[in-house]
Design a protein around this motif. Structure first.
Motif, PDB file in Angstrom:
ATOM      1  N   LEU A 228       0.821  -1.210   0.000  1.00  0.00           N
ATOM      2  CA  LEU A 228       0.000   0.000   0.000  1.00  0.00           C
ATOM      3  C   LEU A 228       0.856   1.261   0.000  1.00  0.00           C
ATOM      4  O   LEU A 228       0.369   2.346   0.310  1.00  0.00           O
ATOM      5  CB  LEU A 228      -0.917   0.010   1.237  1.00  0.00           C
ATOM      6  CG  LEU A 228      -1.819  -1.214   1.421  1.00  0.00           C
ATOM      7  CD1 LEU A 228      -2.490  -1.173   2.790  1.00  0.00           C
ATOM      8  CD2 LEU A 228      -2.874  -1.273   0.320  1.00  0.00           C
ATOM      9  N   LEU A 229       2.140   1.103  -0.336  1.00  0.00           N
ATOM     10  CA  LEU A 229       3.084   2.206  -0.181  1.00  0.00           C
ATOM     11  C   LEU A 229       2.664   3.457  -0.939  1.00  0.00           C
ATOM     12  O   LEU A 229       2.735   4.577  -0.407  1.00  0.00           O
ATOM     13  CB  LEU A 229       4.477   1.760  -0.641  1.00  0.00           C
ATOM     14  CG  LEU A 229       5.590   2.799  -0.539  1.00  0.00           C
ATOM     15  CD1 LEU A 229       5.765   3.253   0.906  1.00  0.00           C
ATOM     16  CD2 LEU A 229       6.895   2.236  -1.081  1.00  0.00           C
ATOM     17  N   LEU A 230       2.228   3.318  -2.170  1.00  0.00           N
ATOM     18  CA  LEU A 230       1.898   4.488  -2.982  1.00  0.00           C
ATOM     19  C   LEU A 230       0.565   5.117  -2.586  1.00  0.00           C
ATOM     20  O   LEU A 230       0.409   6.340  -2.649  1.00  0.00           O
ATOM     21  CB  LEU A 230       1.875   4.098  -4.469  1.00  0.00           C
ATOM     22  CG  LEU A 230       3.213   3.617  -5.048  1.00  0.00           C
ATOM     23  CD1 LEU A 230       3.059   3.274  -6.524  1.00  0.00           C
ATOM     24  CD2 LEU A 230       4.288   4.683  -4.870  1.00  0.00           C
ATOM     25  N   ASN A 231      -0.378   4.289  -2.162  1.00  0.00           N
ATOM     26  CA  ASN A 231      -1.707   4.807  -1.825  1.00  0.00           C
ATOM     27  C   ASN A 231      -1.838   5.239  -0.372  1.00  0.00           C
ATOM     28  O   ASN A 231      -2.464   6.256  -0.068  1.00  0.00           O
ATOM     29  CB  ASN A 231      -2.773   3.751  -2.133  1.00  0.00           C
ATOM     30  CG  ASN A 231      -2.838   3.418  -3.611  1.00  0.00           C
ATOM     31  OD1 ASN A 231      -2.657   4.284  -4.458  1.00  0.00           O
ATOM     32  ND2 ASN A 231      -3.092   2.147  -3.926  1.00  0.00           N
ATOM     33  N   SER A 232      -1.249   4.465   0.543  1.00  0.00           N
ATOM     34  CA  SER A 232      -1.354   4.754   1.981  1.00  0.00           C
ATOM     35  C   SER A 232      -0.002   4.507   2.647  1.00  0.00           C
ATOM     36  O   SER A 232       0.209   3.466   3.285  1.00  0.00           O
ATOM     37  CB  SER A 232      -2.437   3.882   2.631  1.00  0.00           C
ATOM     38  OG  SER A 232      -3.690   4.087   2.035  1.00  0.00           O
ATOM     39  N   PRO A 233       0.947   5.437   2.487  1.00  0.00           N
ATOM     40  CA  PRO A 233       2.298   5.217   3.026  1.00  0.00           C
ATOM     41  C   PRO A 233       2.356   5.089   4.544  1.00  0.00           C
ATOM     42  O   PRO A 233       3.334   4.590   5.076  1.00  0.00           O
ATOM     43  CB  PRO A 233       3.067   6.456   2.548  1.00  0.00           C
ATOM     44  CG  PRO A 233       2.024   7.479   2.251  1.00  0.00           C
ATOM     45  CD  PRO A 233       0.831   6.721   1.778  1.00  0.00           C
ATOM     46  N   ALA A 234       1.297   5.515   5.245  1.00  0.00           N
ATOM     47  CA  ALA A 234       1.304   5.418   6.710  1.00  0.00           C
ATOM     48  C   ALA A 234       1.436   3.976   7.177  1.00  0.00           C
ATOM     49  O   ALA A 234       1.988   3.712   8.251  1.00  0.00           O
ATOM     50  CB  ALA A 234       0.030   6.029   7.288  1.00  0.00           C
ATOM     51  N   PHE A 235       0.971   3.017   6.348  1.00  0.00           N
ATOM     52  CA  PHE A 235       1.040   1.611   6.743  1.00  0.00           C
ATOM     53  C   PHE A 235       2.466   1.069   6.656  1.00  0.00           C
ATOM     54  O   PHE A 235       2.739  -0.040   7.126  1.00  0.00           O
ATOM     55  CB  PHE A 235       0.097   0.770   5.881  1.00  0.00           C
ATOM     56  CG  PHE A 235      -1.355   1.019   6.181  1.00  0.00           C
ATOM     57  CD1 PHE A 235      -1.942   0.485   7.321  1.00  0.00           C
ATOM     58  CD2 PHE A 235      -2.123   1.809   5.352  1.00  0.00           C
ATOM     59  CE1 PHE A 235      -3.281   0.729   7.618  1.00  0.00           C
ATOM     60  CE2 PHE A 235      -3.464   2.064   5.632  1.00  0.00           C
ATOM     61  CZ  PHE A 235      -4.038   1.530   6.769  1.00  0.00           C
ATOM     62  N   VAL A 236       3.374   1.818   6.070  1.00  0.00           N
ATOM     63  CA  VAL A 236       4.796   1.492   6.089  1.00  0.00           C
ATOM     64  C   VAL A 236       5.520   2.358   7.112  1.00  0.00           C
ATOM     65  O   VAL A 236       6.435   1.903   7.806  1.00  0.00           O
ATOM     66  CB  VAL A 236       5.429   1.686   4.692  1.00  0.00           C
ATOM     67  CG1 VAL A 236       6.941   1.485   4.749  1.00  0.00           C
ATOM     68  CG2 VAL A 236       4.818   0.722   3.697  1.00  0.00           C
ATOM     69  N   ILE A 237       5.100   3.610   7.213  1.00  0.00           N
ATOM     70  CA  ILE A 237       5.780   4.556   8.095  1.00  0.00           C
ATOM     71  C   ILE A 237       5.687   4.122   9.558  1.00  0.00           C
ATOM     72  O   ILE A 237       6.696   4.121  10.282  1.00  0.00           O
ATOM     73  CB  ILE A 237       5.202   5.971   7.921  1.00  0.00           C
ATOM     74  CG1 ILE A 237       5.563   6.504   6.527  1.00  0.00           C
ATOM     75  CG2 ILE A 237       5.730   6.915   9.008  1.00  0.00           C
ATOM     76  CD1 ILE A 237       4.906   7.818   6.192  1.00  0.00           C
ATOM     77  N   TRP A 238       4.489   3.717  10.002  1.00  0.00           N
ATOM     78  CA  TRP A 238       4.315   3.424  11.426  1.00  0.00           C
ATOM     79  C   TRP A 238       5.136   2.228  11.904  1.00  0.00           C
ATOM     80  O   TRP A 238       5.807   2.320  12.930  1.00  0.00           O
ATOM     81  CB  TRP A 238       2.838   3.244  11.758  1.00  0.00           C
ATOM     82  CG  TRP A 238       2.089   4.537  11.816  1.00  0.00           C
ATOM     83  CD1 TRP A 238       1.037   4.924  11.037  1.00  0.00           C
ATOM     84  CD2 TRP A 238       2.347   5.638  12.691  1.00  0.00           C
ATOM     85  NE1 TRP A 238       0.629   6.195  11.359  1.00  0.00           N
ATOM     86  CE2 TRP A 238       1.406   6.658  12.384  1.00  0.00           C
ATOM     87  CE3 TRP A 238       3.266   5.871  13.708  1.00  0.00           C
ATOM     88  CZ2 TRP A 238       1.371   7.873  13.056  1.00  0.00           C
ATOM     89  CZ3 TRP A 238       3.239   7.091  14.379  1.00  0.00           C
ATOM     90  CH2 TRP A 238       2.302   8.069  14.045  1.00  0.00           C
ATOM     91  N   PRO A 239       5.134   1.087  11.195  1.00  0.00           N
ATOM     92  CA  PRO A 239       6.017   0.002  11.659  1.00  0.00           C
ATOM     93  C   PRO A 239       7.494   0.369  11.552  1.00  0.00           C
ATOM     94  O   PRO A 239       8.308  -0.067  12.373  1.00  0.00           O
ATOM     95  CB  PRO A 239       5.661  -1.178  10.750  1.00  0.00           C
ATOM     96  CG  PRO A 239       4.932  -0.598   9.602  1.00  0.00           C
ATOM     97  CD  PRO A 239       4.260   0.633  10.098  1.00  0.00           C
ATOM     98  N   GLY A 240       7.855   1.188  10.553  1.00  0.00           N
ATOM     99  CA  GLY A 240       9.244   1.640  10.448  1.00  0.00           C
ATOM    100  C   GLY A 240       9.635   2.520  11.621  1.00  0.00           C
ATOM    101  O   GLY A 240      10.730   2.381  12.180  1.00  0.00           O
TER     102      GLY A 240
END
Length: 254
Positions: A228-240
């Motif tokens: 979902l990186l391009l559409n909803s980057p928050a789902f990568v940002i928060w675990p990072g």
């Protein structure tokens, strides 16, 4: 001294709060109860939104951070314990045994840690136990090398030689002369081994070797969020952010 205790208290409190996620989260991190809200933004009921499977993302992050800390701690502790046993075997087992131990460790150093982890997971049933063993085995060569250097340096110091000269027993020298000077350096070594274990664990789960593809762990969450990186980057940002925060907090311990 007081500043160090204050920092340790804050860090340990934060890590304990994250570990609480293994026992309790606001919602069940595996229940797909909010499918109609999937890939939604933050709200009063779901602070970090809802993922593509309809699961509360704050609960997923909280449980994932707790699992990452728990199994990285177990793996790093196992790595140091095995390293200490190998060091004792090298010191007390004679020339042939010592040479064999050093050769085995050198072989392990030459192999990439991620390959060691993949090898262990390949021959075991995928799951948390296999991952813990994998990161523990991968951390042994580094832990042994560093522990051997620490022990050699401390054993050659003047105060250890003085204790030996006055007839102090081996156990007396260890507990009253070596250990008080060893444990601060041992803590520093554990922080490094823990960091490697945490990154190794997240790398293995990111590659899909967790067994359960929906297991809440920071590497698994990064893998799922990548879709979902391009559409909803928050789902990568928060675990990072959670992964970097855990690494940073552990390095602050004194």
């Amino acid at each position: 001294m007081r500043e160090g205790r204050w920092i340790n208290g804050v860090v340990l409190g934060a890590l304990a709060a994250l570990l609480l996620g293994t026992l309790w989260t606001p919602y069940d991190p595996y229940e797909q109860a909010f499918f109609d809200l999937r890939i939604s933004g933050s709200s009063g009921a779901h602070w970090l939104g809802v993922d593509r499977l309809g699961q509360d993302y704050l609960s997923r992050i909280w449980r994932g951070a707790g699992n990452s800390i728990l199994f990285a701690f177990l793996g790093s502790a196992a790595a140091l314990l095995v390293s200490a046993l190998l060091l004792g075997l090298e010191r007390l087992g004679g020339a042939a045994v010592g040479k064999s131990v050093r050769g085995l460790v050198s072989f392990g150093i030459a192999m990439p840690a991620i390959f060691v982890g993949l090898l262990v997971v390949t021959f075991m049933e995928r799951g948390a136990a296999a991952l813990t063993i994998a990161i523990g085995v991968a951390g042994v060569p580094f832990g042994f090398r560093q522990l051997r250097v620490l022990w050699s340096e401390l054993n050659a110091t003047a105060y250890v030689e003085a204790s030996r000269a006055v007839g102090g027993s081996v156990w007396h020298r260890f507990w009253f002369t070596i250990w008080p000077n060893l444990w601060p350096q041992l803590l520093g070594l554990w922080k490094l081994v823990f960091a490697f274990a945490l990154l190794e664990l997240s790398a293995l789960t990111f590659l899909g070797l967790a067994g359960d593809p929906n297991w809440a762990e920071l590497g698994t969450l990064l893998r799922e969020g990548q879709k979902l990186l391009l559409n909803s980057p928050a789902f990568v940002i928060w675990p990072g952010v959670a992964l970097c925060s855990v690494l940073g907090m552990v390095q602050l311990l004194r």
